[in-house]
Design an enzyme around this catalytic site. Structure first.
Site, short mmCIF file in Angstrom:
data_model
loop_
_atom_site.label_atom_id
_atom_site.label_comp_id
_atom_site.label_asym_id
_atom_site.label_seq_id
_atom_site.Cartn_x
_atom_site.Cartn_y
_atom_site.Cartn_z
N GLY A 120 -4.63 5.32 -7.87
CA GLY A 120 -4.38 5.79 -9.24
C GLY A 120 -3.31 6.86 -9.26
O GLY A 120 -3.15 7.62 -8.30
N LYS B 163 -3.33 1.37 6.91
CA LYS B 163 -4.00 2.67 6.93
C LYS B 163 -4.74 2.90 8.25
O LYS B 163 -4.80 4.03 8.74
CB LYS B 163 -4.95 2.77 5.73
CG LYS B 163 -4.16 2.84 4.42
CD LYS B 163 -5.01 2.55 3.20
CE LYS B 163 -4.18 2.66 1.92
NZ LYS B 163 -4.93 2.17 0.73
N VAL C 283 -3.03 7.51 2.89
CA VAL C 283 -4.38 7.02 3.19
C VAL C 283 -5.39 7.72 2.28
O VAL C 283 -5.41 8.95 2.22
CB VAL C 283 -4.78 7.27 4.66
CG1 VAL C 283 -6.19 6.75 4.93
CG2 VAL C 283 -3.79 6.65 5.62
N GLU D 267 -3.88 -6.03 -7.99
CA GLU D 267 -2.55 -6.47 -8.41
C GLU D 267 -2.63 -7.94 -8.86
O GLU D 267 -3.58 -8.66 -8.54
CB GLU D 267 -1.57 -6.42 -7.22
CG GLU D 267 -1.59 -5.13 -6.45
CD GLU D 267 -0.60 -4.11 -7.01
OE1 GLU D 267 0.31 -4.51 -7.72
OE2 GLU D 267 -0.81 -2.91 -6.76
N GLU E 235 0.14 12.71 3.38
CA GLU E 235 -1.30 12.70 3.07
C GLU E 235 -1.67 11.58 2.10
O GLU E 235 -2.74 10.98 2.20
CB GLU E 235 -1.69 14.06 2.47
CG GLU E 235 -3.15 14.22 2.10
CD GLU E 235 -4.07 14.20 3.31
OE1 GLU E 235 -4.06 15.14 4.09
OE2 GLU E 235 -4.80 13.21 3.46
N GLY F 214 -7.36 -3.51 -13.71
CA GLY F 214 -6.23 -2.82 -13.08
C GLY F 214 -6.50 -2.34 -11.67
O GLY F 214 -5.70 -1.62 -11.08
#
Lengths: 449, 449
Positions: free
Chosen positions: A313, A212, A139, A197, A136, A194
């Site tokens: 996150g 995805k 994506v 990258e 899960e 943040g």
């Protein structure tokens, strides 16, 4: 044949965690600090028995108890009832997951790159050994989207899935739209916060979204698709001019991952594509701001659905990982003697982008003289591309001819639905016209239909 | 003890359908016309063996083959592996579902009234006999919301669920907001369009939403709540003046079903409430228009999530029913020898509305003279209710005193977060002030926090 590791209900389910980065450290924290809650939710005790890392001395978001840390990932995989893979990338993640599945251990992962390239093989290995494999978190971060597609919508026919599935690009485009920032400045801001990258290539080139799209398409259409089946354009070519022109016409530009079933014609199939897209500001996806994600699903009976939430996150992603852990652990309590079904729908191959049909936005610099609009309109008509609206920046919608003048002028066309092939040929011919100086942008448009 | 009806993988799973109204006729159509697709999705053949109705001669949205129709609901319940209950209401639906569960047959239902009053008992019977009971269609029509809460978020702690779960009231409030219609006219329009029943009481009084609040709260907080635990106010008192005043301050009024965990103080618990609510227009729920539904969920790790889609109608609701049918049938293939867990979290009783804390909007007619604002502010301060903003319609935000005049004036206050108890006492004292002529409206306000 069922080899699944079988825990009796009174036995503890042992969990091995591979990787302790941003998400991994949060998952370890939850498994240790919330062990009682998670055990109650499962209905049987669970226990984190080890966390495999490359360097046990590395600083982490949460200090993992020293006795749990190990560098022996294979040893952990060979012991645990349930393996959580959060290393990322293809190897050694792939070999470790395969090793776990082959001995019948359950696997939970959020590794989109691996799933988009080897997901079908891993699903097949799981089916063969009766092992459970869930992903899960791969994506939409915290958003429950794969389970709803696989289970809640399993009695319906999905026709289209369309998602904002990359927070970095959504943040950059949103900044460009709301603050007027240039692409480079918005990207730099995203890096500072943040959201992006240090090397943002995989995000801004659309590669993360393409992985995805392959995963969403596979589940939505019950047919195996991989990263290579996805047509992919990133956002690096999107200019502030494009954003402003779109805004002036009531659109917002979003990077969408789209998987759409095409049934017209002799060869039904699925077009998978990632590209910057014009959306009317009234579309439910248009108001998805900043680093949020959302997936829009259209099904024959359900109609339009949208799933919205935080797409990245440590904490949000750990929520999705832990949801899979609890669901898988509940099923480990009750061994299933047969292989789970992978339902596959026949005759749904991936189709080339040429088969896609959508609306288009074309932005051109043209000579500012009589007959220009007529000539452009003729080229479109020759290729069966009809015009929904035509506009000159700073002027109202053009109904007739532009006025004579020495200066160049801009013309922006939104077409009705046309095929990629017809559109490409149209643009090629437009570029060849004397009256067309340059074609600045060609972008796809999605509307509610 | 497991009595579950066990189908071997080569055997056909037999399905009995109770009720053939709007949703039932669509489910019958799908089971007959899409039998091959649904069987493939399950992994074993399925077969509709009967449709129990009161009057086989009634005209229906889809003509059910005569040989399937029966008036013997009990006989069907005693034969089928999987029973779909779409009769609605408490009896005979309750007795038939219990009869099916007691013999170990799986049950899929969308009966919110029954679930909100007897859901906990039915869940317990299912756990006792090892039967499967699913009811995704009972909340939010086509929107996958119960499964995501139960499974995807099972590794997280939900703190709040807040939904637009009644299409009729959302349509009426939306019409009042966008067209300026009065309540009665908007309701009449909804009835004409089929969005509201001839007797709209259950919808406009908030009873339908209250049943859904109980179901959402039970699953989100792993604790049993029923209809009686829900504080309920409908939309019949909402006036066009309220809508306009809310709009002038950047709010929209929605009927929300809210289940919220309160952990502060000695007695943690859950407040369940349904009432008209002011939402900032920037809130994701604010843009849910017409007869659409959406549920907003806040969890500790996942953060904010939203699920959006069509909340009613035969085809959308049938999608949710069929998703449950496929999911349940997949599990019937693989018999589970143990009772499924009902995980229950202790110490989470339903709390009275007094324990709720939220922001409030108070609309008053006051005497238009010096000192009024000061007096109102003193009353609020005495009850520890602090003021976020104070406004006079037609004027800018009031910072000082209103001007002297012979006419009355309006004052609208939005408070900071306060308890229901403090607010009630405040309003009581305000009503007693000489300078306050009437308190027109007291509405709760939800903001992103």
């Amino acid at each position: 044949m069922a080899l699944r590791s079988q825990s009796k209900s009174s036995e503890t389910i042992t969990i091995g965690l591979l990787g302790a980065g941003n998400v991994g450290a949060q998952v370890a924290k939850t498994l240790v600090e919330e062990r009682e809650l998670i055990s109650a939710r499962v209905g049987t005790p669970i226990k984190l028995i080890g966390v495999a890392v490359r360097d046990p001395e590395s600083p982490r978001d949460w200090r993992i108890p020293g006795e749990l840390l190990t560098t022996d990932a294979e040893g952990l995989v060979d012991t645990a009832d349930l393996v959580i893979e959060l290393i990322g990338g293809i190897e050694p993640a792939s070999a470790l997951i395969e090793r776990a599945l082959r001995r019948g251990a359950a696997v939970v992962t959020g590794n989109k790159a691996l799933l988009a390239s080897r997901g079908t093989e891993l699903d097949a290995i799981a089916a063969e050994t009766g092992a459970l494999l869930r992903y899960e978190a791969s994506v939409g971060g915290a958003i429950p989207i794969l389970r709803p597609i696989e289970e809640s919508l399993s009695g319906d026919r999905i026709t289209k899935v369309m998602g904002i599935v990359n927070g970095t690009t959504n943040y950059v485009l949103d900044q460009m739209d709301t603050t007027g920032a240039a692409f480079d400045d918005a990207l730099e801001e995203a890096q500072k916060l943040g959201y992006a990258e240090a090397d943002p290539t995989a995000d801004v080139a659309g590669l993360d979204a393409a992985a995805k799209a392959a995963i969403l398409g596979t589940l939505a259409f019950h047919a195996p698709f991989s990263f290579e089946d996805v047509y992919c354009e990133g956002i690096t070519e999107v200019t502030q001019d494009d954003i402003e022109a779109a805004a002036a016409s009531g659109y917002v530009i979003k990077l969408l991952a789209i998987a759409e079933k095409h049934t017209a014609g002799q060869a039904p199939g699925v077009v998978l594509r990632v590209h910057p897209t014009l959306l009317p500001r009234t579309h439910p996806l248009a108001s998805v701001r900043g680093a949020f994600n959302a997936v829009f699903v259209v099904a024959e009976n359900a109609g339009e659905l949208m799933f919205y939430g935080q797409g990245a996150g440590g904490r949000p992603t750990s929520s999705a990982i832990m949801g899979d852990v609890v669901a898988v652990a509940r099923r480990l309590r009750a061994p299933v003697p047969e292989a789970p079904t992978i339902s596959r729908e026949v005759n749904l191959p991936p189709l080339l982008i040429d088969k896609a049909t959508t609306q288009y936005y074309i932005d051109m610099e043209v000579a500012d003289r009589e007959g220009v609009i007529a000539e452009i309109a003729r080229v479109l008509a020759d290729h069966h591309v009809s015009i929904e609206s035509m506009r000159q920046p700073g002027s109202v919608t053009v109904e007739g001819e532009v006025e004579d003048s020495d200066n160049g002028a801009k013309v922006q066309v939104v077409t009705h639905i046309a095929s990629e092939k017809d559109l490409r040929e149209t643009v090629e011919e437009l570029r060849g016209l004397d009256v067309v100086k340059t074609v600045n942008s060609v972008l796809r448009v999605e509307v509610n239909r």
